[in-house]
Design a protein around this motif. Structure first.
Motif, PDB file in Angstrom:
ATOM      1  N   SER A   1      33.533   3.766   2.658  1.00 17.40           N
ATOM      2  CA  SER A   1      33.362   2.782   3.720  1.00 17.40           C
ATOM      3  C   SER A   1      34.442   2.966   4.785  1.00 17.40           C
ATOM      4  CB  SER A   1      33.421   1.366   3.144  1.00 17.40           C
ATOM      5  OG  SER A   1      34.716   1.110   2.643  1.00 17.40           O
ATOM      6  N   ASP A   2      34.376   2.179   5.848  1.00 18.95           N
ATOM      7  CA  ASP A   2      35.344   2.269   6.943  1.00 18.95           C
ATOM      8  C   ASP A   2      36.588   1.414   6.707  1.00 18.95           C
ATOM      9  OD1 ASP A   2      33.631   3.968   8.268  1.00 18.95           O
ATOM     10  OD2 ASP A   2      32.765   2.404   9.519  1.00 18.95           O
ATOM     11  N   HIS A   3      36.525   0.500   5.750  1.00 23.43           N
ATOM     12  CA  HIS A   3      37.651  -0.390   5.446  1.00 23.43           C
ATOM     13  C   HIS A   3      37.899  -0.392   3.940  1.00 23.43           C
ATOM     14  CE1 HIS A   3      36.264  -1.855   9.354  1.00 23.43           C
ATOM     15  NE2 HIS A   3      37.526  -2.177   9.551  1.00 23.43           N
ATOM     16  N   TYR A   4      39.175  -0.324   3.567  1.00 22.38           N
ATOM     17  CA  TYR A   4      39.526  -0.293   2.150  1.00 22.38           C
ATOM     18  C   TYR A   4      41.010  -0.586   1.991  1.00 22.38           C
ATOM     19  CZ  TYR A   4      39.584   4.429   4.153  1.00 22.38           C
ATOM     20  OH  TYR A   4      39.714   5.483   5.001  1.00 22.38           O
ATOM     21  N   TYR A   5      41.458  -0.598   0.755  1.00 19.28           N
ATOM     22  CA  TYR A   5      42.868  -0.809   0.443  1.00 19.28           C
ATOM     23  C   TYR A   5      43.473   0.507  -0.031  1.00 19.28           C
ATOM     24  CZ  TYR A   5      41.830  -5.767   0.554  1.00 19.28           C
ATOM     25  OH  TYR A   5      41.442  -7.008   0.949  1.00 19.28           O
ATOM     26  N   LEU A   6      44.698   0.772   0.383  1.00 14.58           N
ATOM     27  CA  LEU A   6      45.444   1.944  -0.057  1.00 14.58           C
ATOM     28  C   LEU A   6      46.515   1.470  -1.021  1.00 14.58           C
ATOM     29  CD1 LEU A   6      46.194   4.978   0.226  1.00 14.58           C
ATOM     30  CD2 LEU A   6      47.674   4.302   2.143  1.00 14.58           C
ATOM     31  N   ASN A   7      46.517   2.045  -2.210  1.00 13.25           N
ATOM     32  CA  ASN A   7      47.538   1.746  -3.218  1.00 13.25           C
ATOM     33  C   ASN A   7      48.304   3.029  -3.486  1.00 13.25           C
ATOM     34  OD1 ASN A   7      47.748   1.617  -6.668  1.00 13.25           O
ATOM     35  ND2 ASN A   7      48.910   0.233  -5.406  1.00 13.25           N
ATOM     36  N   ILE A   8      49.576   3.050  -3.109  1.00 10.05           N
ATOM     37  CA  ILE A   8      50.419   4.222  -3.283  1.00 10.05           C
ATOM     38  C   ILE A   8      51.089   4.117  -4.637  1.00 10.05           C
ATOM     39  CG2 ILE A   8      52.356   5.517  -2.332  1.00 10.05           C
ATOM     40  CD1 ILE A   8      51.521   4.013   0.388  1.00 10.05           C
ATOM     41  N   MET A   9      50.911   5.142  -5.459  1.00 13.27           N
ATOM     42  CA  MET A   9      51.472   5.116  -6.808  1.00 13.27           C
ATOM     43  C   MET A   9      52.974   4.881  -6.745  1.00 13.27           C
ATOM     44  SD  MET A   9      48.805   5.246  -8.256  1.00 13.27           S
ATOM     45  CE  MET A   9      47.948   5.934  -9.599  1.00 13.27           C
ATOM     46  N   GLY A  10      53.463   4.036  -7.619  1.00 12.50           N
ATOM     47  CA  GLY A  10      54.875   3.680  -7.629  1.00 12.50           C
ATOM     48  C   GLY A  10      55.171   2.416  -6.843  1.00 12.50           C
ATOM     49  N   THR A  11      54.145   1.866  -6.193  1.00 11.16           N
ATOM     50  CA  THR A  11      54.310   0.586  -5.500  1.00 11.16           C
ATOM     51  C   THR A  11      53.240  -0.371  -6.005  1.00 11.16           C
ATOM     52  OG1 THR A  11      52.805   1.011  -3.632  1.00 11.16           O
ATOM     53  CG2 THR A  11      55.078   1.800  -3.408  1.00 11.16           C
ATOM     54  N   ALA A  12      53.499  -1.632  -5.878  1.00 12.94           N
ATOM     55  CA  ALA A  12      52.533  -2.641  -6.313  1.00 12.94           C
ATOM     56  C   ALA A  12      51.661  -3.118  -5.155  1.00 12.94           C
ATOM     57  CB  ALA A  12      53.274  -3.835  -6.914  1.00 12.94           C
ATOM     58  N   ASN A  13      51.900  -2.585  -3.967  1.00 11.04           N
ATOM     59  CA  ASN A  13      51.213  -3.055  -2.765  1.00 11.04           C
ATOM     60  C   ASN A  13      49.817  -2.454  -2.627  1.00 11.04           C
ATOM     61  OD1 ASN A  13      54.244  -2.846  -2.324  1.00 11.04           O
ATOM     62  ND2 ASN A  13      53.614  -4.326  -0.787  1.00 11.04           N
ATOM     63  N   ARG A  14      48.919  -3.253  -2.068  1.00 15.96           N
ATOM     64  CA  ARG A  14      47.609  -2.792  -1.618  1.00 15.96           C
ATOM     65  C   ARG A  14      47.605  -3.015  -0.115  1.00 15.96           C
ATOM     66  NH1 ARG A  14      43.802  -5.503  -6.195  1.00 15.96           N
ATOM     67  NH2 ARG A  14      44.440  -4.132  -7.888  1.00 15.96           N
ATOM     68  N   ILE A  15      47.524  -1.923   0.633  1.00 17.12           N
ATOM     69  CA  ILE A  15      47.623  -1.986   2.083  1.00 17.12           C
ATOM     70  C   ILE A  15      46.221  -1.917   2.673  1.00 17.12           C
ATOM     71  CG2 ILE A  15      48.615  -0.900   4.131  1.00 17.12           C
ATOM     72  CD1 ILE A  15      50.656   0.463   2.158  1.00 17.12           C
ATOM     73  N   GLY A  16      45.836  -2.942   3.421  1.00 18.31           N
ATOM     74  CA  GLY A  16      44.527  -2.970   4.068  1.00 18.31           C
ATOM     75  C   GLY A  16      44.455  -1.920   5.159  1.00 18.31           C
ATOM     76  N   CYS A  17      43.361  -1.129   5.165  1.00 17.55           N
ATOM     77  CA  CYS A  17      43.222  -0.018   6.111  1.00 17.55           C
ATOM     78  C   CYS A  17      41.882  -0.068   6.834  1.00 17.55           C
ATOM     79  CB  CYS A  17      43.267   1.319   5.375  1.00 17.55           C
ATOM     80  SG  CYS A  17      44.785   1.644   4.483  1.00 17.55           S
ATOM     81  N   ALA A  18      41.903   0.369   8.090  1.00 17.52           N
ATOM     82  CA  ALA A  18      40.692   0.600   8.867  1.00 17.52           C
ATOM     83  C   ALA A  18      40.714   2.070   9.262  1.00 17.52           C
ATOM     84  CB  ALA A  18      40.668  -0.287  10.102  1.00 17.52           C
ATOM     85  N   GLU A  19      39.657   2.773   8.950  1.00 14.24           N
ATOM     86  CA  GLU A  19      39.596   4.199   9.243  1.00 14.24           C
ATOM     87  C   GLU A  19      39.504   4.435  10.742  1.00 14.24           C
ATOM     88  OE1 GLU A  19      36.172   7.296   8.430  1.00 14.24           O
ATOM     89  OE2 GLU A  19      37.139   6.615   6.570  1.00 14.24           O
ATOM     90  N   ILE A  20      40.275   5.418  11.232  1.00 18.23           N
ATOM     91  CA  ILE A  20      40.200   5.752  12.657  1.00 18.23           C
ATOM     92  C   ILE A  20      39.629   7.147  12.889  1.00 18.23           C
ATOM     93  CG2 ILE A  20      41.916   4.123  13.482  1.00 18.23           C
ATOM     94  CD1 ILE A  20      43.989   6.332  13.400  1.00 18.23           C
ATOM     95  N   TYR A  21      39.698   8.043  11.889  1.00 24.68           N
ATOM     96  CA  TYR A  21      39.025   9.340  12.016  1.00 24.68           C
ATOM     97  C   TYR A  21      38.824   9.970  10.648  1.00 24.68           C
ATOM     98  CZ  TYR A  21      43.321  12.030  11.161  1.00 24.68           C
ATOM     99  OH  TYR A  21      44.446  12.574  10.596  1.00 24.68           O
ATOM    100  N   ARG A  22      37.843  10.881  10.605  1.00 28.31           N
ATOM    101  CA  ARG A  22      37.600  11.738   9.437  1.00 28.31           C
ATOM    102  C   ARG A  22      37.519  13.167   9.949  1.00 28.31           C
ATOM    103  NH1 ARG A  22      33.044   8.933   5.489  1.00 28.31           N
ATOM    104  NH2 ARG A  22      34.064   6.905   5.466  1.00 28.31           N
ATOM    105  N   ASN A  23      38.196  14.062   9.271  1.00 28.90           N
ATOM    106  CA  ASN A  23      38.147  15.474   9.609  1.00 28.90           C
ATOM    107  C   ASN A  23      38.118  16.251   8.303  1.00 28.90           C
ATOM    108  OD1 ASN A  23      38.325  17.998  10.691  1.00 28.90           O
ATOM    109  ND2 ASN A  23      40.332  17.724  11.643  1.00 28.90           N
TER     110      ASN A  23
END
Length: 119
Positions: free
Chosen positions: A67-89
């Motif tokens: 999808s165009d919107h999702y959460y990013l969870n970086i291993m080693g952190t407890a955060n879920r960062i809300g993301c909006a996609e701006i490009y795909r390559n």
């Protein structure tokens, strides 16, 4: 290697013409997205390639069905960062964070990459 991990790349944050410092990293991460009709959560593995306070570049095996919107969870952190996609390559995806991350979280991510890359 340390110079590469802390490469000072700049990107326009779109906010009052300020520049956001971008850091090259290589961190295992996950994308979490809500399925249609709130029927569950989809999780995909990815790699964080670079990050700033306002966005990031990630690499995925495939972007099919993403999808165009999702959460990013970086291993080693407890955060879920809300993301909006701006490009795909191809397998690379650029995202803008819904809310800027704070300096402390950015420092934790970059510092964690520096220590794990040295091993």
């Amino acid at each position: 290697m340390a110079e590469q991990a802390l490469a000072n790349l700049h990107t326009d944050s779109g906010m009052h013409g300020r520049k956001a410092e971008r850091f090259a990293v290589n961190r295992a991460s996950r994308i979490l997205s809500i399925n249609p009709a709130l029927s569950g959560i989809s999780i995909r593995s990815c790699h964080l390639l670079d990050i700033s306070r306002v966005g990031a570049t990630i690499s995925l095996v495939t972007t099919i069905g993403l999808s165009d919107h999702y959460y990013l969870n970086i291993m080693g952190t407890a955060n879920r960062i809300g993301c909006a996609e701006i490009y795909r390559n191809g397998s690379r995806v650029g995202v803008k964070f819904i809310k800027e991350i704070d300096d402390e979280l950015l420092h934790t991510i970059v510092r964690g990459d520096f220590f794990t890359a040295a091993i």
